[in-house]
Design an enzyme around this catalytic site. Structure first.
Site, mmCIF file in Angstrom:
data_model
loop_
_atom_site.group_PDB
_atom_site.id
_atom_site.type_symbol
_atom_site.label_atom_id
_atom_site.label_comp_id
_atom_site.label_asym_id
_atom_site.label_seq_id
_atom_site.Cartn_x
_atom_site.Cartn_y
_atom_site.Cartn_z
ATOM 1 N N MET A 92 -42.831 16.584 -6.478
ATOM 2 C CA MET A 92 -42.299 16.580 -5.114
ATOM 3 C C MET A 92 -43.008 17.608 -4.225
ATOM 4 S SD MET A 92 -39.897 14.353 -4.564
ATOM 5 C CE MET A 92 -38.873 13.235 -5.535
ATOM 6 N N HIS A 119 -33.787 18.194 -7.559
ATOM 7 C CA HIS A 119 -34.917 18.921 -8.142
ATOM 8 C C HIS A 119 -35.154 20.259 -7.445
ATOM 9 C CE1 HIS A 119 -36.677 16.738 -4.741
ATOM 10 N NE2 HIS A 119 -37.522 17.730 -4.660
ATOM 11 N N ILE A 120 -35.780 21.190 -8.167
ATOM 12 C CA ILE A 120 -36.239 22.453 -7.587
ATOM 13 C C ILE A 120 -37.611 22.784 -8.146
ATOM 14 C CG2 ILE A 120 -34.139 23.688 -6.929
ATOM 15 C CD1 ILE A 120 -34.119 24.920 -9.747
ATOM 16 N N TYR A 182 -36.076 31.265 -3.473
ATOM 17 C CA TYR A 182 -35.139 30.191 -3.842
ATOM 18 C C TYR A 182 -33.994 30.121 -2.845
ATOM 19 C CZ TYR A 182 -31.369 28.078 -6.656
ATOM 20 O OH TYR A 182 -30.333 27.316 -7.116
ATOM 21 N N ASP A 218 -24.991 26.376 -17.218
ATOM 22 C CA ASP A 218 -25.637 26.637 -18.514
ATOM 23 C C ASP A 218 -26.808 25.709 -18.801
ATOM 24 O OD1 ASP A 218 -23.253 24.939 -20.782
ATOM 25 O OD2 ASP A 218 -24.407 24.227 -19.051
#
Ligand SMILES: NC(=O)C1=CN([C@@H]2O[C@H](COP(=O)(O)OP(=O)(O)OC[C@H]3O[C@@H](n4cnc5c(N)ncnc54)[C@H](OP(=O)(O)O)[C@@H]3O)[C@@H](O)[C@H]2O)C=CC1
Ligand SMILES: C[C@H](CCC(=O)NCC(=O)O)[C@H]1CC[C@H]2[C@@H]3C(=O)C[C@@H]4C[C@H](O)CC[C@]4(C)[C@H]3CC[C@]12C
Length: 294
Positions: A92, A119-120, A182, A218
């Site tokens: 991306m 997504h990241i 972020y 987690d």
């Protein structure tokens, strides 16, 4: 007396909000046969969302960079009962690929009901290092690709009165240390999609936008990156994934998961910012902190 009045008002507001939203009951059948894109679905929360959607009988298109992982997730989705399951691998970091994912869904499904943007891009967990180019790159992956996919999908979402689900973070609502690039991208998501939601309302565009404010989860990448530094326990990715899907299906403006670790701090953010700041900083054990390249 003033405190009592304030308490009565606050209680009244709380009960009104509680009973107003209590009418929204989620049913898995809401997703049966629905056509859904899930980005960032080769692992973590995105992978779990794909499995929930599969069990609900959706048509699923998942995407990420790692084809081998995507193939396994698609196979598991098929096993779990997806109406259909497909993948497209790519990054991306180019808007060409972001648009390609949407066009593939159109070719596969003939339309789209839900776009889950999850997504990241790769980043670090550490003090800001001054690298503005990294911030720019992360904005491309974490923000501009989300906007690009939304624009490309909008004609289909208008036809289906569908949903855009944007996975964000408490880092996108409250400034916290060690995640400057972020957090920059997550705050940007709030600006773009919360403003776009208002324009949809003004233009009578019946496409919902659900912004998901998520606390520590987690997933392997999160645990690997922050364990030892973040003192609070990580919440289960399976439950988080389901709450995101529920919020999108119920066309919520915002989803808060876990509630106590997101909504409560947000109430404090506006009413007692200094108190919140001191409470949140207690959540960091900097004795265990060593900058890790994730
Ligand atoms: N885990 C947590 O504590 C929290 C997570 N969140 C949010 O939840 C979402 C998912 O996080 P989580 O599941 O932990 O993350 P993961 O690292 O587990 O998953 C990230 C996903 O994005 C994909 N990805 C990474 N880089 C790119 C790229 N350049 N182009 C396309 N896809 C890419 C990865 O697959 P691949 O490498 O194969 O491309 C993977 O599928 C994110 O939006 C995150 O901000 C919010 C709050 C807390
Ligand atoms: C640093 C994590 C991103 C790791 C990454 O680069 N993944 C992709 C890859 O490996 O290629 C962050 C992803 C989620 C963050 C956490 C979060 O959003 C909730 C909290 C927010 C708070 O501001 C700081 C602590 C968090 C647990 C935060 C920590 C960093 C992430 C795990």
């Amino acid at each position: 007396m003033a405190l009592l009045k304030a308490l009565v008002v606050f209680t009244g507001i709380f009960l009104a909000v509680y009973f107003y939203s209590a009418g929204d009951v989620f049913e898995p059948a809401m997703l049966k046969g629905k056509r859904v894109i899930v980005t960032g679905a080769s692992s973590g929360i995105g992978e779990q969302m794909a499995y929930h959607l599969a069990k609900m009988g959706s048509h699923i298109l998942i995407t990420a960079r790692t084809e081998e992982k995507l193939k396994k997730v698609v196979a598991q989705c098929t096993h779990l009962g997806a109406a259909s399951a497909h993948y497209i691998a790519g990054s991306m970091d180019t808007m060409t690929f972001a648009k390609l994912v949407v066009h593939k869904a159109e070719n596969l499904f003939g339309g789209l009901d839900m776009l889950i943007l999850n997504h990241i891009g790769h980043t670090y967990f550490g003090y800001f290092d001054g690298n503005i180019d990294h911030v720019r790159d992360l904005l491309e992956i974490n923000v501009l690709s989300y906007a690009t996919m939304t624009v490309a999908a909008l004609p289909m979402l208008k036809k289906s009165n569908g949903n855009v689900v944007v996975v964000s973070s408490v880092a996108g609502k409250i400034g916290l240390p060690l995640t400057v690039p972020y957090s920059t991208t997550k705050f940007a998501l709030d600006g773009f999609f919360s403003s776009l939601r208002m324009e949809f309302i003004q233009q009578n565009i019946d496409v919902s936008i659900t912004l998901c404010i998520i606390s520590y989860i987690d997933t392997d990448s999160a645990l690997k990156t922050v364990s030892g530094v973040i003192q609070q326990p990580a919440a289960p990715k399976e439950e988080c994934a389901l709450e995101i899907i529920k919020g999108g299906a119920l066309r919520k403006r915002e989803v808060y998961y876990q509630y106590h670790a997101t909504k409560i701090p947000l109430l404090l953010r506006d009413w007692a910012p200094e108190l919140l700041q001191s409470l949140l900083l207690k959540n960091y054990n900097m004795d265990n902190f060593q900058r890790k390249e994730v």
